[in-house]
Scaffold this active site. Structure first.
Site, PDB file in Angstrom:
ATOM      1  N   HIS A 250       1.072  -1.106   0.161  1.00 59.53           N
ATOM      2  CA  HIS A 250      -0.053   0.050  -0.116  1.00 59.53           C
ATOM      3  C   HIS A 250       1.021   1.273   0.052  1.00 59.53           C
ATOM      4  O   HIS A 250       2.018   1.285   0.701  1.00 59.53           O
ATOM      5  CB  HIS A 250      -0.950  -0.002   1.183  1.00 59.53           C
ATOM      6  CG  HIS A 250      -2.101   1.021   0.912  1.00 59.53           C
ATOM      7  ND1 HIS A 250      -1.921   2.215   1.368  1.00 59.53           N
ATOM      8  CD2 HIS A 250      -3.174   0.570   0.470  1.00 59.53           C
ATOM      9  CE1 HIS A 250      -3.201   2.855   0.903  1.00 59.53           C
ATOM     10  NE2 HIS A 250      -3.941   1.844   0.599  1.00 59.53           N
ATOM     11  N   GLU A 308      -7.808  -5.403  -0.400  1.00 61.48           N
ATOM     12  CA  GLU A 308      -8.272  -5.909  -1.772  1.00 61.48           C
ATOM     13  C   GLU A 308      -8.318  -7.821  -1.345  1.00 61.48           C
ATOM     14  O   GLU A 308      -8.999  -8.262  -2.099  1.00 61.48           O
ATOM     15  CB  GLU A 308      -7.710  -5.771  -3.038  1.00 61.48           C
ATOM     16  CG  GLU A 308      -7.515  -4.145  -3.111  1.00 61.48           C
ATOM     17  CD  GLU A 308      -8.894  -3.503  -3.605  1.00 61.48           C
ATOM     18  OE1 GLU A 308      -9.814  -4.211  -3.110  1.00 61.48           O
ATOM     19  OE2 GLU A 308      -9.047  -2.821  -4.625  1.00 61.48           O
TER      20      GLU A 308
HETATM   21  N1  CMC Z   1       4.005  -7.392  -4.531  1.00 62.59           N
HETATM   22  C1  CMC Z   1       5.294  -7.517  -4.703  1.00 62.59           C
HETATM   23  N2  CMC Z   1       5.981  -6.388  -4.818  1.00 62.59           N
HETATM   24  C2  CMC Z   1       5.540  -5.171  -4.490  1.00 62.59           C
HETATM   25  C3  CMC Z   1       4.011  -5.016  -4.218  1.00 62.59           C
HETATM   26  C4  CMC Z   1       3.402  -6.147  -4.100  1.00 62.59           C
HETATM   27  N3  CMC Z   1       2.179  -6.357  -4.020  1.00 62.59           N
HETATM   28  N4  CMC Z   1       3.932  -3.906  -4.072  1.00 62.59           N
HETATM   29  C5  CMC Z   1       5.132  -3.002  -3.996  1.00 62.59           C
HETATM   30  N5  CMC Z   1       6.107  -4.165  -4.710  1.00 62.59           N
HETATM   31  C6  CMC Z   1       7.333  -3.757  -4.602  1.00 62.59           C
HETATM   32  C7  CMC Z   1       7.728  -3.056  -5.940  1.00 62.59           C
HETATM   33  O1  CMC Z   1       7.728  -3.923  -7.020  1.00 62.59           O
HETATM   34  C8  CMC Z   1       8.762  -2.017  -5.954  1.00 62.59           C
HETATM   35  O2  CMC Z   1       9.821  -2.910  -6.034  1.00 62.59           O
HETATM   36  P1  CMC Z   1      11.247  -2.292  -6.394  1.00 62.59           P
HETATM   37  O3  CMC Z   1      11.718  -1.038  -5.562  1.00 62.59           O
HETATM   38  O4  CMC Z   1      12.166  -3.641  -6.489  1.00 62.59           O
HETATM   39  O5  CMC Z   1      11.146  -1.843  -7.968  1.00 62.59           O
HETATM   40  C9  CMC Z   1       8.572  -1.603  -4.374  1.00 62.59           C
HETATM   41  O6  CMC Z   1       7.833  -2.661  -3.792  1.00 62.59           O
HETATM   42  C10 CMC Z   1       7.637  -0.275  -4.310  1.00 62.59           C
HETATM   43  O7  CMC Z   1       6.808  -0.302  -5.436  1.00 62.59           O
HETATM   44  P2  CMC Z   1       5.948   0.785  -5.525  1.00 62.59           P
HETATM   45  O8  CMC Z   1       4.786   0.663  -6.742  1.00 62.59           O
HETATM   46  O9  CMC Z   1       6.839   2.128  -5.582  1.00 62.59           O
HETATM   47  O10 CMC Z   1       5.241   1.084  -4.283  1.00 62.59           O
HETATM   48  P3  CMC Z   1       3.690   1.953  -3.766  1.00 62.59           P
HETATM   49  O11 CMC Z   1       3.799   2.386  -2.406  1.00 62.59           O
HETATM   50  O12 CMC Z   1       3.560   2.835  -4.997  1.00 62.59           O
HETATM   51  O13 CMC Z   1       2.796   0.576  -4.119  1.00 62.59           O
HETATM   52  C11 CMC Z   1       0.747  -0.404  -4.722  1.00 62.59           C
HETATM   53  C12 CMC Z   1       1.556   0.630  -3.723  1.00 62.59           C
HETATM   54  C13 CMC Z   1      -0.578  -0.602  -3.893  1.00 62.59           C
HETATM   55  C14 CMC Z   1       0.612   0.226  -6.126  1.00 62.59           C
HETATM   56  C15 CMC Z   1       1.413  -1.606  -4.783  1.00 62.59           C
HETATM   57  O14 CMC Z   1       1.805  -2.078  -3.439  1.00 62.59           O
HETATM   58  C16 CMC Z   1       0.850  -2.762  -5.463  1.00 62.59           C
HETATM   59  O15 CMC Z   1       0.959  -2.770  -6.730  1.00 62.59           O
HETATM   60  N6  CMC Z   1       0.158  -3.476  -4.833  1.00 62.59           N
HETATM   61  C17 CMC Z   1      -0.523  -4.574  -5.603  1.00 62.59           C
HETATM   62  C18 CMC Z   1      -1.754  -4.175  -5.856  1.00 62.59           C
HETATM   63  C19 CMC Z   1      -2.838  -3.846  -5.119  1.00 62.59           C
HETATM   64  O16 CMC Z   1      -2.994  -4.722  -4.207  1.00 62.59           O
HETATM   65  N7  CMC Z   1      -3.315  -2.751  -5.192  1.00 62.59           N
HETATM   66  C20 CMC Z   1      -4.518  -2.432  -4.230  1.00 62.59           C
HETATM   67  C21 CMC Z   1      -4.191  -1.338  -3.419  1.00 62.59           C
HETATM   68  S1  CMC Z   1      -5.317  -1.010  -1.826  1.00 62.59           S
HETATM   69  C22 CMC Z   1      -6.630  -0.343  -2.562  1.00 62.59           C
HETATM   70  C23 CMC Z   1      -6.454   0.920  -2.600  1.00 62.59           C
HETATM   71  O17 CMC Z   1      -6.474   1.654  -1.480  1.00 62.59           O
HETATM   72  O18 CMC Z   1      -6.681   1.413  -3.872  1.00 62.59           O
END
Ligand code: CMC
Length: 374
Positions: A250, A308
């Site tokens: 998240h 989710e």
């Molecule tokens: N599984 C594996 N790796 C992950 C995940 C995950 N679910 N989430 C983040 N990472 C890794 C990502 O690959 C990156 O790694 P690296 O630095 O090596 O490239 C690192 O963590 C940081 O990722 P980011 O996209 O910069 O982090 P963020 O804070 O923007 O992530 C997120 C938030 C929700 C987009 C992400 O955790 C994600 O893609 N999760 C899976 C999708 C998901 O479940 N979405 C629903 C979110 S909750 C509903 C809502 O409130 O909207």
């Protein structure tokens, strides 16, 4: 430079407090655990739109006002028929139908917000039936909001426990700070555009798999795993391929998303009485394995379960197909979008950040093309 606005405060709000370090969500003063499981959706809607939990007579009046807005205009119904003929996805059909909700009516922010909140269940339920070649069911105004949604989808009045499970879900997801779709909505109304335009944009933002589109893939992973013993192999392979695990991580929470606990409890209660308890147990075990492997693969990032993962399990238990997971999220979140838009209209200024230019400078125009004949 924060290119993605991470950590930037872009609005003040009385609607919800998301405490990412403490793992808390407060909705207009109430902890989500307290409100989601006990309040009616109508009470929560009154709280977010009018600032307080209603007295019993206000509650009845407010519920009636919402219920009166359940019928969708003819143009929206026609659009849904055409979208079904073109086999549009339910979330796309919803996005296309929203602008028609107020066709021919004077703009009125609160009235438009109530219309959107009141009619989303009808739009989604009707569309799902049309897509499957089934006739839409007549709108019933005597059912509470959550029961009305299940009635629109399935054509039968739901059992009390089913309606309660959905109501807990809708309350849990109704608002969540400045998430991407709410931010999109606030940006749109900050130009003094109208609420229906903002909600249309918000539906588009919600659709993406990094926001509201995650539960379908999260459930698919549980199904693909099938038995607890396979969890390690399947998840390990996904992470080795560099895939993200849907339902985990998240932007704001660095600890477990409190909404995951509310929905896990609702799912456990539901599956213990009215579903395949083995699926719930499998999901629990998949979650534990996923968390362990995420810690190993991404030791520097705190990735925990988000809302989710259990959304998928709960909505599946209620019989909702994966195609309706994101539209059902919208049925709940349209309340937050609306409340944020009203707040923005009342108190906010134009939201207009700046960009930092990183392209070339000093180029001189010289055309090598021959003039195009007209
Ligand atoms: N599984 C594996 N790796 C992950 C995940 C995950 N679910 N989430 C983040 N990472 C890794 C990502 O690959 C990156 O790694 P690296 O630095 O090596 O490239 C690192 O963590 C940081 O990722 P980011 O996209 O910069 O982090 P963020 O804070 O923007 O992530 C997120 C938030 C929700 C987009 C992400 O955790 C994600 O893609 N999760 C899976 C999708 C998901 O479940 N979405 C629903 C979110 S909750 C509903 C809502 O409130 O909207």
């Amino acid at each position: 430079m924060t290119q993605d606005l991470e950590g930037v405060v872009a609005a003040e709000t009385r609607l919800s407090l998301v405490d990412g370090e403490g793992g808390k969500l407060i909705l207009a003063g109430y902890a989500v655990e307290d409100l989601a499981e006990h309040a009616s959706f109508e009470e929560v809607a009154h709280l977010l739109l009018k600032g307080r939990i209603p007295e019993p007579t206000e509650h009845r009046d407010f519920a009636q006002q919402l219920a009166r807005r359940r019928e969708v205009p003819g143009a929206a119904a026609q659009l849904l028929r055409e979208a079904a003929a073109a086999k549009a996805s339910p979330i796309d059909a919803l996005r296309m139908a929203v602008p028609l909700l107020t066709l021919g009516r004077e703009e009125n922010p609160l009235d438009d917000a109530m219309t959107a909140i009141g009619s989303f269940p009808t739009l989604v339920g009707t569309y799902w039936r049309l897509l499957r070649g089934e006739p839409a069911v007549p709108v019933r105004s005597d059912l509470p909001h959550a029961a009305h949604y299940l009635h629109q989808v399935f054509g039968v009045e739901p059992a009390v426990e089913r309606a309660r499970a959905l109501e807990t879900y809708l309350n849990t997801v109704c608002d969540h700070g400045l998430n991407a779709s709410t931010f999109a909505a606030r940006v749109i109304v900050s130009t003094r555009s109208d609420i229906i335009s903002a909600i249309t944009g918000a539906v588009g933002a919600l659709k993406g798999p990094l926001h509201g589109g995650a539960p379908g893939p999260a459930l698919n992973m549980v199904f693909e795993i099938g038995t607890p013993e396979r969890a390690e192999t399947v998840i390990e392979a996904r992470l080795a391929r560099g895939e993200r695990l849907m339902g985990f991580g998240h932007r704001v929470y660095r600890v477990r998303d409190p909404r995951a606990d509310v929905l896990a409890r609702a799912a456990e209660c539901f599956y213990s009485h009215d579903g395949d308890r083995r699926l719930y147990d499998l999901a629990r075990s998949v979650e534990q394995t996923a968390l362990r492997l995420l810690r190993r693969h991404r030791p520097r990032r705190r990735l925990e379960t988000n809302v989710e993962f259990y959304t998928a399990l709960l909505l599946h238990g209620l019989g909702l197909p994966a195609e309706l997971f994101t539209p059902t999220f919208a049925v709940g979140r349209v309340l937050g979008w609306s409340a944020h838009c009203l707040e923005q209209l009342q108190e906010g200024r134009l939201i207009r950040p700046q960009s930092s230019y990183i392209g070339p400078l000093g180029l001189r125009y010289h055309s090598a093309c021959a003039p195009v004949a007209s």
